[in-house]
Design a protein around this motif. Structure first.
Motif, PDB file in Angstrom:
ATOM      1  N   ALA A 218       0.835  -1.187   0.000  1.00  0.00           N
ATOM      2  CA  ALA A 218       0.000   0.000   0.000  1.00  0.00           C
ATOM      3  C   ALA A 218       0.874   1.241   0.000  1.00  0.00           C
ATOM      4  N   SER A 219       0.404   2.290  -0.671  1.00  0.00           N
ATOM      5  CA  SER A 219       1.159   3.525  -0.694  1.00  0.00           C
ATOM      6  C   SER A 219       0.189   4.698  -0.610  1.00  0.00           C
ATOM      7  N   PRO A 220      -0.345   4.974   0.603  1.00  0.00           N
ATOM      8  CA  PRO A 220      -1.339   6.017   0.750  1.00  0.00           C
ATOM      9  C   PRO A 220      -0.791   7.385   0.382  1.00  0.00           C
ATOM     10  N   ALA A 221      -1.671   8.215  -0.160  1.00  0.00           N
ATOM     11  CA  ALA A 221      -1.232   9.524  -0.598  1.00  0.00           C
ATOM     12  C   ALA A 221      -1.049  10.490   0.566  1.00  0.00           C
ATOM     13  N   SER A 222      -1.701  10.234   1.702  1.00  0.00           N
ATOM     14  CA  SER A 222      -1.598  11.133   2.850  1.00  0.00           C
ATOM     15  C   SER A 222      -1.680  10.320   4.126  1.00  0.00           C
ATOM     16  N   PRO A 223      -1.189  10.864   5.253  1.00  0.00           N
ATOM     17  CA  PRO A 223      -1.233  10.114   6.516  1.00  0.00           C
ATOM     18  C   PRO A 223      -2.660   9.778   6.904  1.00  0.00           C
TER      19      PRO A 223
ATOM     20  N   GLU B 115      -7.887   3.779   9.910  1.00  0.00           N
ATOM     21  CA  GLU B 115      -8.006   3.884   8.456  1.00  0.00           C
ATOM     22  C   GLU B 115      -6.970   3.049   7.717  1.00  0.00           C
ATOM     23  N   THR B 116      -5.974   2.554   8.428  1.00  0.00           N
ATOM     24  CA  THR B 116      -5.004   1.675   7.779  1.00  0.00           C
ATOM     25  C   THR B 116      -5.427   0.213   7.858  1.00  0.00           C
TER      26      THR B 116
ATOM     27  N   LEU C  69     -13.273   1.521  -4.714  1.00  0.00           N
ATOM     28  CA  LEU C  69     -13.176   2.894  -4.227  1.00  0.00           C
ATOM     29  C   LEU C  69     -12.351   2.982  -2.944  1.00  0.00           C
ATOM     30  N   LEU C  70     -12.547   2.041  -2.037  1.00  0.00           N
ATOM     31  CA  LEU C  70     -11.778   2.054  -0.796  1.00  0.00           C
ATOM     32  C   LEU C  70     -10.311   1.708  -1.053  1.00  0.00           C
TER      33      LEU C  70
ATOM     34  N   GLY D 185      -6.306   3.669  -0.560  1.00  0.00           N
ATOM     35  CA  GLY D 185      -5.152   3.054   0.090  1.00  0.00           C
ATOM     36  C   GLY D 185      -5.473   1.991   1.110  1.00  0.00           C
ATOM     37  N   ARG D 186      -6.741   1.606   1.231  1.00  0.00           N
ATOM     38  CA  ARG D 186      -7.086   0.570   2.209  1.00  0.00           C
ATOM     39  C   ARG D 186      -6.779  -0.813   1.666  1.00  0.00           C
TER      40      ARG D 186
END
Length: 265
Positions: free
Chosen positions: A12-17, A22-23, A42-43, A47-48
């Motif tokens: 995973a590489s989320p765009a924001s903290p 949420e992780t 969508l989720l 980044g989920r």
């Protein structure tokens, strides 16, 4: 109890903290449904990690591989059966990590005429649309409410549960019972960080409604319905119904019985 089946993964590489809640993964029960799959995408785009659960594990593995490739998140396929009421709690406990979101997209429309005089078919409709999802989400709610941070259980009910109609009253009764259960669950966990969301779609163009003559102005795509759900999740809203259906159902619910009995919509 069924066991998880592996699927494709990607980091995973989320765009924001994000918050710890949420992780956590999003678990989609009945993930072969068009709406469930659309919500998963969508989720995942946010980044989920995604857990897809249902009976057709081979198909879910293909969906998981697609989600992992498209969104660069971990995605897994899990064997799960809504009818295994006694096994839901233990199944959740066997997951490697408690999810932060659990969505039930389980549903079975069935054939009203074939169902209404067949107890076995009635039991199947009620289990698929009410008792199976209800027992699973109750078990999930207890576990998610114990986690730190905002979590959510989401149940897809139906506007068909708001008033019984001759053409689908067993389906409607089961979905109505599911919505009532979610309302009680929401009150039970009021004041906690757990959101209990009730989704009431109207007509949605999915595999379940394929072949039905649906009115275009009142029919959403699965993707459009999924967007309503995810938007409501972000805003922590407890009830989701498209505004057109909210207006229509306010009229239908309040029709005098003598008039309602003569309608054929």
């Amino acid at each position: 109890m069924t066991s998880p089946a592996s699927a494709s993964r990607a980091s995973a590489s989320p765009a924001s903290p994000r918050t710890p809640a949420e992780t956590r993964p999003a678990l989609i029960l009945g993930a072969r449904s068009d709406m469930g799959r659309a919500v998963a995408h969508l989720l995942a785009a946010e980044g989920r990690p995604i857990l897809l659960a249902g009976r057709d594990v081979a198909a879910l593995e293909r969906d998981a591989a697609d989600i992992a490739a498209r969104h660069r998140v971990e995605a897994r396929a899990l064997a799960w059966d809504a009818a295994d009421l006694a096994g839901h709690a233990a199944w959740l406990d066997a997951l490697p990590e408690t999810p932060g979101v659990v969505l039930s997209a389980v549903g079975l429309l069935g054939d009203q005429e074939a169902t209404q005089e067949d107890p076995a078919r009635i039991a199947e409709i009620v289990t698929a649309n009410f008792t199976g999802p209800a027992v699973a989400l109750e078990a999930a709610a207890v576990r998610l409410a114990a986690l730190p941070g905002p979590t959510a259980v989401i149940g897809i009910a139906s506007v068909a549960g708001d008033r019984g109609r001759a053409r689908n009253y067993w389906y409607g009764a089961a979905k109505g019972g599911f919505a009532t259960m979610l309302s009680g669950l929401r009150q039970r966990f009021a004041g906690t960080d757990l959101l209990v969301m009730t989704v009431k779609p109207g007509f949605v163009a999915t595999a379940m409604t394929e072949g039905m003559d649906l009115p275009a102005p009142l029919t959403l795509t699965a993707e459009a319905q999924a967007e309503l759900i995810v938007r409501a999740l972000r805003k922590r809203r407890a009830k989701v119904m498209h505004w057109k259906w909210a207006l229509l159902m306010s009229v239908i619910r309040n029709l005098p019985e003598a008039i309602f009995l003569r309608t054929r919509f």
